[in-house]
Enzyme design. Structure first.
Site, PDB file in Angstrom:
ATOM      1  N   ASP A  80       0.823  -1.249  -0.118  1.00 23.78           N
ATOM      2  CA  ASP A  80       0.086   0.085   0.056  1.00 23.78           C
ATOM      3  C   ASP A  80       0.992   1.211  -0.060  1.00 23.78           C
ATOM      4  O   ASP A  80       2.006   1.365   0.442  1.00 23.78           O
ATOM      5  CB  ASP A  80      -0.931  -0.115   1.157  1.00 23.78           C
ATOM      6  CG  ASP A  80      -0.163  -0.026   2.417  1.00 23.78           C
ATOM      7  OD1 ASP A  80       0.666  -0.739   2.599  1.00 23.78           O
ATOM      8  OD2 ASP A  80      -0.739   0.531   3.656  1.00 23.78           O
ATOM      9  N   GLU A 138      -0.527  -2.294   5.132  1.00 20.76           N
ATOM     10  CA  GLU A 138       0.330  -2.079   6.199  1.00 20.76           C
ATOM     11  C   GLU A 138       0.207  -0.636   6.853  1.00 20.76           C
ATOM     12  O   GLU A 138       0.022  -0.798   8.212  1.00 20.76           O
ATOM     13  CB  GLU A 138       1.936  -2.162   5.615  1.00 20.76           C
ATOM     14  CG  GLU A 138       2.840  -2.385   6.878  1.00 20.76           C
ATOM     15  CD  GLU A 138       3.150  -0.961   7.258  1.00 20.76           C
ATOM     16  OE1 GLU A 138       3.421  -0.948   8.667  1.00 20.76           O
ATOM     17  OE2 GLU A 138       3.248   0.059   6.613  1.00 20.76           O
TER      18      GLU A 138
HETATM   19 ZN   LIG Z   1       5.329   3.668   6.147  1.00 22.85          ZN
HETATM   20 ZN   LIG Z   2       6.416   0.720   5.268  1.00 24.64          ZN
END
Ligand SMILES: [Zn+2]
Ligand SMILES: [Zn+2]
Length: 391
Positions: A80, A138
């Site tokens: 991401d 994440e």
């Molecule tokens: Zn990051």
């Molecule tokens: Zn990262």
């Protein structure tokens, strides 16, 4: 083993760089990594891997079976981007305004796909299998938990985990690896401090949440200065505070958002319990009320000592012992932590800054970029790790 790894990585450099730049130009936010995930799935399928899509919404898992039976190694890349508007004018600058690969996850995906391609060519040499996971979300700390909920550690069960982060706090050519905790826990919380609105000139007829919030913030910092054991690091930050509409109006409530970081899981839980207790005390004393919400969080990133020693050995052979300096833990967080609690493993940092080339902006900044020579170094460590562990 007679595989010319350096040669194969060198041959895949151009492809890794062009893929990384393509991903960089087309960044996608957490759980919206649709283009990225399609691209990953297509490439893994073309390599003949067993591919699962839609794992944790946009995640992809590729399973590479070796020539003989053996353990399962999981390699993880996050996919991401961040809600940051890129300021550079590079040819591969983000074409998605307000969204940017400002953490280097574009590089992580490119490396893991190159690793998949090289391992697929040598699958007969592997005693066991490699599970390649491409994780969504994440940055919002939600992707790993959902992947685990959906069974990514099972069928077949994972015996060992490896992953890396490109790291601009280290120069290109250096690797950061250590046993134990490398990143802190990261928790997000929200607070609403509630009073009773009124006229700014008549405070005795109101309950002022702004005054109350000032004391709440000061009192919360005493958790760090007075309740945290001095040798156990922790950070508490109120990063956002909003309340009030006019200079002469007492507001009804003030809203705050904050984060707590700690390296010790016990201390993390104690402080998370203490935050609402402290807020409750201050608000009660000043005749207000409050709401506390622990939004989300993840534990510290903790490496298994034996796997960290194994990766330290790999890194020393790839970049030389002198380029694997002692690593200080950092107060950033990463939900890689959750995979590392499910199976022994190691998360290592691949130096990627090059100040002479202007490639040293910090992660999450609008001018972030890294030296693409780091991609080959990361790939070599993962490949050596896979070939040795499953050799
Ligand atoms: Zn990051
Ligand atoms: Zn990262």
């Amino acid at each position: 083993m007679s595989i010319d790894l350096k040669g194969e990585i060198h041959a895949s450099r151009e492809e890794m760089v062009s893929l990384r730049r393509d991903l960089h130009a087309h960044p996608e936010l957490a759980f919206q990594e649709e283009r990225t995930s399609r691209l990953v799935a297509r490439r893994l399928e073309a390599l003949g891997l067993q591919v699962s899509t839609g794992v944790a919404i946009t995640g992809v898992v590729g399973l590479l079976e070796g020539g003989e039976a053996g353990p399962t190694l999981m390699l993880r890349a996050d996919m991401d981007a961040l809600p940051v508007h890129e300021t550079s004018d590079k040819p591969y600058t983000s074409q998605n305004p307000g969204v940017m690969h400002a953490c280097g996850h574009d590089g992580h995906v490119a490396v893991l796909l190159a690793v998949a391609a090289i391992l697929a060519r040598h699958r007969d040499a592997l005693k066991g299998r490699v599970k390649l996971i491409f994780q969504p979300a994440e940055e919002s700390m939600a992707g790993a938990a959902l992947m685990i909920d959906q069974g990514v550690m099972d069928n077949p069960p994972v015996d060992r985990v490896m992953g890396f982060h490109l790291w601009n706090s280290l120069p290109l050519g250096q690797i950061g690896v250590k046993p134990g905790v490398i990143f802190a826990s990261a928790d997000e919380f929200r607070l609403a401090v509630k009073g009773r609105g009124g006229h700014g000139a008549l405070p005795h007829l109101a309950v002022d949440p702004v005054t109350m919030s000032a004391q709440v913030i000061s009192a919360l910092q005493t958790l760090i200065s007075r309740e945290r054991p001095p040798l156990k690091e922790a950070v508490l930050t109120i990063g956002s505070i909003h309340g009030g509409t006019a200079f002469n109006v007492i507001a009804d409530q003030v809203e705050m958002r904050g984060t707590l970081r700690a390296f010790d899981q016990g201390l993390r839980h104690t402080l998370l319990e203490r935050i609402p207790q402290v807020v409750a005390g201050v608000c009660a004393a000043l005749q207000g009320t409050f709401e506390f919400q622990h939004v989300r969080g993840c534990p510290p990133v903790e490496n298994d000592p034996a796997v960290a020693a194994f990766v330290h050995g790999l890194a020393s052979r790839v970049v030389g012992q002198a380029n694997v300096p002692p690593l200080e833990p950092a107060t950033v967080g990463d939900d890689m932590a959750l995979f590392l609690r499910e199976a022994p493993g190691c998360y290592f940092l691949v130096g990627s800054s090059n100040p002479a080339a202007g490639l040293d902006a910090p992660h999450h900044s609008s001018s972030f970029d890294f030296d693409e020579d780091a991609l080959g170094i990361a790939a070599e460590i993962l490949l050596r790790g896979a070939l040795e562990y499953l050799g």
